[in-house]
Design an enzyme around this catalytic site. Structure first.
Site, mmCIF file in Angstrom:
data_model
loop_
_atom_site.group_PDB
_atom_site.id
_atom_site.type_symbol
_atom_site.label_atom_id
_atom_site.label_comp_id
_atom_site.label_asym_id
_atom_site.label_seq_id
_atom_site.Cartn_x
_atom_site.Cartn_y
_atom_site.Cartn_z
ATOM 1 N N PRO A 110 0.790 -0.752 -0.094
ATOM 2 C CA PRO A 110 0.464 -0.360 0.158
ATOM 3 C C PRO A 110 1.551 1.164 0.669
ATOM 4 C CG PRO A 110 0.222 -0.944 2.283
ATOM 5 C CD PRO A 110 0.374 -1.730 1.167
ATOM 6 N N GLY A 114 4.029 2.736 5.483
ATOM 7 C CA GLY A 114 4.917 2.147 6.181
ATOM 8 C C GLY A 114 5.792 1.257 5.714
ATOM 9 N N SER A 118 7.967 3.393 -1.381
ATOM 10 C CA SER A 118 8.078 4.525 -2.252
ATOM 11 C C SER A 118 9.563 3.999 -3.190
ATOM 12 C CB SER A 118 7.647 5.503 -2.510
ATOM 13 O OG SER A 118 9.317 5.841 -1.243
ATOM 14 N N ASP A 157 15.142 2.337 4.269
ATOM 15 C CA ASP A 157 13.702 1.605 3.295
ATOM 16 C C ASP A 157 14.722 0.945 1.568
ATOM 17 O OD1 ASP A 157 12.633 2.547 5.119
ATOM 18 O OD2 ASP A 157 10.805 3.124 3.566
#
Ligand code: PMV
Length: 332
Positions: A110, A114, A118, A157
């Site tokens: 989604p 979190g 991206s 990330d």
């Protein structure tokens, strides 16, 4: 995990496929932006990108059919187009061979949840448009993409999206793989409220100016929790890891990034038998991660969330994944 693949079609053209995993931050979000360590794991959901060369004069195109989005790298009127353009600029400025490309993305994460959507997009696109890029270059290009969305990303990330597995990450040193003892079973619940990482990171930055002592104490606490949690993972002490996640959630609440829904989801997961639970990622909405001891408890946690309208899924992390690139001949 196969993360990059080149399919050679019968007509001689090629489709380059790149993929990247989503991530869960087990402990350490926000503090990691200011140099503290974080623990994160790659999950078996992520992003897949397919790239084909288009006309030599460009522009390059990026499409996300499921989100009804199409941009190119010359009309920079939104963040996605700006990020795509920044990534291509980084690849080209490294002197790598380049032809304009059409890239199509599919994500089973989604956005704003979190789960590192991206960053996974940035890594998957890089792998598809530049299959020869090594891990360092992939992270560097993906960071150019991330900066457009997040302003001041810690890099955790992108590092996890590129590598997967369980990692100890520090902005100054990059990632270290964590030697896991046993399997980590996790439930991820979606509060259904997307949030902006940039907005949440900015809100912590403001709090740091207004209440420096409160934020410094919270970050110190997180630092200790992360170090102790690493030991808990390495020794297979999952009950201790669960307690440490709970304590991290208290500190995230003090930083103002939790919400009533997140608190409720954490409480529900514990009432269903989870060892601990917290928000994961930037907070302000997004997802909750709960650590469980068995698949039976995982089902209980997912069921209690579902009963009050929160969707979720279970995932487990066992061994680290490694990048692999291959080429196929004459795919249909
Ligand atoms: O919300 P996400 O998946 O982008 O995770 C953000 C994690 C933060 O620590 C809040 C920011 C960062 O850059 O590390």
């Amino acid at each position: 995990m196969t993360v990059a693949r080149i399919d050679r079609l019968r007509d001689g053209s090629t489709v380059r496929v790149g993929s990247a995993c989503g991530k869960l931050i087990l402990l350490g979000e926000h503090a990691v932006v200011y140099g503290a360590p974080a623990l994160a794991v790659g999950i078996d959901r992520g992003v897949r990108a397919e790239a084909t060369s288009c006309g030599d004069d460009g522009p390059s195109h990026l499409r996300v059919p499921a989100w009804n989005i199409a941009v190119d790298d010359r009309v920079m009127d939104n963040d996605l187009a700006r990020a795509f353009s920044a990534l291509i600029k980084a690849v080209r400025s490294d002197g790598r061979a380049w032809r304009p490309q059409t890239v199509e993305l599919r994500a089973d994460l989604p956005p704003g949840g979190g789960l590192g959507c991206s960053a996974a997009m940035g890594v998957a696109i890089t792998r598809a448009i530049d299959p020869g890029a090594d891990e360092g270059a992939i992270q560097q290009y993906a960071m150019e993409w991330e900066r457009v969305f997040h302003g001041n990303p810690s890099g955790v990330d992108a590092a996890v999206a590129a590598r997967g597995g369980c990692v100890f990450y520090r902005k100054s040193d990059g990632l270290e793989p964590v030697r896991m003892r046993g399997v980590l079973r996790l439930c991820v619940g979606d509060s259904g409220r997307p949030s902006s990482t940039k907005v949440m990171v900015d809100s912590v930055a403001r709090l740091r100016v207004e209440r420096p002592r409160l934020v410094a104490e919270a970050f110190d606490g997180v630092r200790t929790l992360v170090q102790t949690a690493r030991e808990a993972i390495e020794t297979g002490d999952t009950p201790a890891l669960g307690r440490l996640m709970d304590q991290n959630q208290v500190l995230l609440g003090r930083l103002g990034v939790s919400t009533d829904e997140i608190e409720r989801m954490c409480l529900l997961s514990r009432s269903a038998g989870a060892l601990g639970g917290k928000l994961t990622g930037a907070g302000g909405g997004g997802c909750v991660v709960a650590l469980v001891s068995s698949t039976r408890i995982a089902e209980q946690v997912l069921s209690v969330w579902r009963s009050v309208g929160y969707r979720g899924f279970a995932t487990s992390v066992a061994v680290e994944t490694r990048s692999r690139t291959w080429e196929t001949e004459a795919a249909p």
